[in-house]
Design a protein around this motif. Structure first.
Motif, mmCIF file in Angstrom:
data_model
loop_
_atom_site.group_PDB
_atom_site.id
_atom_site.type_symbol
_atom_site.label_atom_id
_atom_site.label_comp_id
_atom_site.label_asym_id
_atom_site.label_seq_id
_atom_site.Cartn_x
_atom_site.Cartn_y
_atom_site.Cartn_z
ATOM 1 N N GLN A 69 0.826 -1.206 0.000
ATOM 2 C CA GLN A 69 0.000 0.000 0.000
ATOM 3 C C GLN A 69 0.858 1.253 0.000
ATOM 4 O O GLN A 69 0.513 2.264 -0.616
ATOM 5 C CB GLN A 69 -0.924 -0.006 1.225
ATOM 6 N N GLU A 70 1.997 1.179 0.666
ATOM 7 C CA GLU A 70 2.874 2.338 0.758
ATOM 8 C C GLU A 70 3.840 2.424 -0.414
ATOM 9 O O GLU A 70 4.280 3.523 -0.782
ATOM 10 C CB GLU A 70 3.653 2.290 2.084
ATOM 11 N N ARG A 71 4.178 1.265 -0.994
ATOM 12 C CA ARG A 71 5.114 1.248 -2.124
ATOM 13 C C ARG A 71 4.812 0.020 -2.969
ATOM 14 O O ARG A 71 5.307 -1.077 -2.698
ATOM 15 C CB ARG A 71 6.562 1.235 -1.613
ATOM 16 N N ALA A 72 4.017 0.214 -4.013
ATOM 17 C CA ALA A 72 3.478 -0.918 -4.786
ATOM 18 C C ALA A 72 4.534 -1.685 -5.555
ATOM 19 O O ALA A 72 4.317 -2.839 -5.934
ATOM 20 C CB ALA A 72 2.406 -0.415 -5.746
ATOM 21 N N ASP A 73 5.698 -1.069 -5.815
ATOM 22 C CA ASP A 73 6.725 -1.753 -6.598
ATOM 23 C C ASP A 73 7.694 -2.573 -5.743
ATOM 24 O O ASP A 73 8.681 -3.112 -6.253
ATOM 25 C CB ASP A 73 7.513 -0.757 -7.455
ATOM 26 N N THR A 74 7.431 -2.695 -4.438
ATOM 27 C CA THR A 74 8.262 -3.527 -3.578
ATOM 28 C C THR A 74 8.165 -4.987 -4.020
ATOM 29 O O THR A 74 7.083 -5.507 -4.240
ATOM 30 C CB THR A 74 7.818 -3.418 -2.108
ATOM 31 N N ARG A 75 9.308 -5.634 -4.166
ATOM 32 C CA ARG A 75 9.345 -7.035 -4.589
ATOM 33 C C ARG A 75 9.454 -7.928 -3.349
ATOM 34 O O ARG A 75 10.354 -7.729 -2.529
ATOM 35 C CB ARG A 75 10.522 -7.258 -5.534
ATOM 36 N N ILE A 76 8.554 -8.887 -3.248
ATOM 37 C CA ILE A 76 8.467 -9.693 -2.022
ATOM 38 C C ILE A 76 8.506 -11.180 -2.354
ATOM 39 O O ILE A 76 7.684 -11.666 -3.138
ATOM 40 C CB ILE A 76 7.189 -9.374 -1.227
ATOM 41 N N LEU A 77 9.445 -11.890 -1.750
ATOM 42 C CA LEU A 77 9.479 -13.352 -1.807
ATOM 43 C C LEU A 77 8.995 -13.879 -0.468
ATOM 44 O O LEU A 77 9.638 -13.669 0.563
ATOM 45 C CB LEU A 77 10.890 -13.868 -2.086
ATOM 46 N N PHE A 78 7.838 -14.538 -0.474
ATOM 47 C CA PHE A 78 7.332 -15.178 0.741
ATOM 48 C C PHE A 78 8.023 -16.528 0.887
ATOM 49 O O PHE A 78 8.095 -17.320 -0.063
ATOM 50 C CB PHE A 78 5.814 -15.359 0.651
ATOM 51 N N TRP A 79 8.500 -16.799 2.099
ATOM 52 C CA TRP A 79 9.339 -17.973 2.366
ATOM 53 C C TRP A 79 8.781 -18.655 3.606
ATOM 54 O O TRP A 79 8.812 -18.093 4.696
ATOM 55 C CB TRP A 79 10.776 -17.501 2.592
ATOM 56 N N SER A 80 8.208 -19.850 3.447
ATOM 57 C CA SER A 80 7.420 -20.426 4.545
ATOM 58 C C SER A 80 7.597 -21.939 4.626
ATOM 59 O O SER A 80 7.986 -22.588 3.649
ATOM 60 C CB SER A 80 5.932 -20.104 4.332
ATOM 61 N N ASN A 81 7.290 -22.468 5.810
ATOM 62 C CA ASN A 81 7.236 -23.926 5.990
ATOM 63 C C ASN A 81 5.926 -24.513 5.488
ATOM 64 O O ASN A 81 5.779 -25.733 5.429
ATOM 65 C CB ASN A 81 7.387 -24.277 7.478
ATOM 66 N N TYR A 82 4.957 -23.652 5.140
ATOM 67 C CA TYR A 82 3.593 -24.119 4.920
ATOM 68 C C TYR A 82 3.101 -23.788 3.519
ATOM 69 O O TYR A 82 3.332 -22.701 3.004
ATOM 70 C CB TYR A 82 2.663 -23.490 5.963
ATOM 71 N N ALA A 83 2.381 -24.760 2.922
ATOM 72 C CA ALA A 83 1.855 -24.601 1.567
ATOM 73 C C ALA A 83 0.339 -24.433 1.602
ATOM 74 O O ALA A 83 -0.371 -24.951 0.745
ATOM 75 C CB ALA A 83 2.232 -25.814 0.716
ATOM 76 N N ASP A 84 -0.171 -23.713 2.579
ATOM 77 C CA ASP A 84 -1.617 -23.572 2.746
ATOM 78 C C ASP A 84 -2.246 -22.825 1.571
ATOM 79 O O ASP A 84 -1.728 -21.790 1.126
ATOM 80 C CB ASP A 84 -1.933 -22.805 4.028
ATOM 81 N N GLU A 85 -3.379 -23.329 1.110
ATOM 82 C CA GLU A 85 -4.148 -22.595 0.097
ATOM 83 C C GLU A 85 -4.537 -21.222 0.617
ATOM 84 O O GLU A 85 -4.590 -20.241 -0.131
ATOM 85 C CB GLU A 85 -5.407 -23.379 -0.284
#
Length: 238
Positions: free
Chosen positions: A71-87
């Motif tokens: 919302q504050e900076r739409a061009d931020t690139r984000i890699l989500f890194w998790s133990n969980y593959a939840d839908e």
């Protein structure tokens, strides 16, 4: 490039920092945050370009923090890194990502080479990348016929909050009949109609929530976020 690493586990944080340094010579600085609230403050203060984000954290989970960052900076690139593959996580990410923004979703069990590839693809090249292992694990617990559309998922979330049909209808801008039709569809897609115990009646609403949690269509973080959203909606309604 400034990268913010949002991770509450020190072992995973140290490992990811090493991989970032090894894989991306474009990275000039790496900042750390232990939860979503810290992530929002750091990203705002340091003008962060890219983020590696854990999903399950106290004091705002990864999806809530990502929503604020985008919302504050739409061009931020984000890699989500998790133990969980939840839908529920994938659905939550898809619901908040701005158009044309780069993001990825990778399991922490992914091989080293795949992690390096994902970091470059998302953080440097601005691609969208969801690990095939996540899709594979989701297919193991779900079948095509039980995939919920957005309106069905919204009713399911409100079911998880304990709302009655009339309140769901008001909150979601639906007619009462539409809510009831969505409930029937939910029961069918989650296999509630077939989940009987002889002639013993079951509570279909409770059984639907049970099935949603077992199949990871819903998870605790989704319900916690929904509870906060509901409280805000109630305050505005009052």
């Amino acid at each position: 490039m400034k990268v913010l690493l949002v991770e509450d586990d020190q072992f995973h944080a140290s490992y990811m920092e090493d991989v970032l340094v090894e894989s991306l010579p474009e990275v000039t600085q790496i900042f750390h945050a232990a939860n979503g609230l810290e992530a929002e403050r750091e990203a705002r203060a340091m003008a962060i370009d890219a983020v590696v984000m854990d999903l399950r954290m106290s004091q705002r989970n990864g999806i809530e923090a990502a929503q604020t960052l985008w919302q504050e900076r739409a061009d931020t690139r984000i890699l989500f890194w998790s133990n969980y593959a939840d839908e529920a996580y994938l659905r939550g990410i898809s619901a908040i990502v701005p158009e044309d923004s780069a993001y990825g979703y990778l399991l922490k069990t992914a091989p080293h080479d795949r992690l390096r590839l994902a970091l470059r693809a998302v953080l440097v090249e601005g691609q969208i990348m969801v690990d095939r292992e996540i899709h594979r694990l989701q297919r193991r617990t779900a079948s095509p016929r039980n995939t919920l559309d957005d309106s069905e998922f919204a009713v399911l979330v409100d079911l998880g909050l304990g709302l009655q049909d009339r309140m769901i209808a008001e909150r979601r801008g639906m007619s009462l009949r539409t809510v009831q039709n969505r409930l029937l569809s939910l029961y069918d897609k989650l296999g509630v109609e077939d989940a009987t115990d002889g002639d013993t009646p079951i509570n279909k609403r409770v059984r639907a929530l049970n099935r949603a949690l077992v199949t990871r269509t819903l998870n605790v973080e989704t319900l916690e976020t929904a509870e906060r959203d509901f409280e805000q909606w109630q305050a505005g309604r009052a």
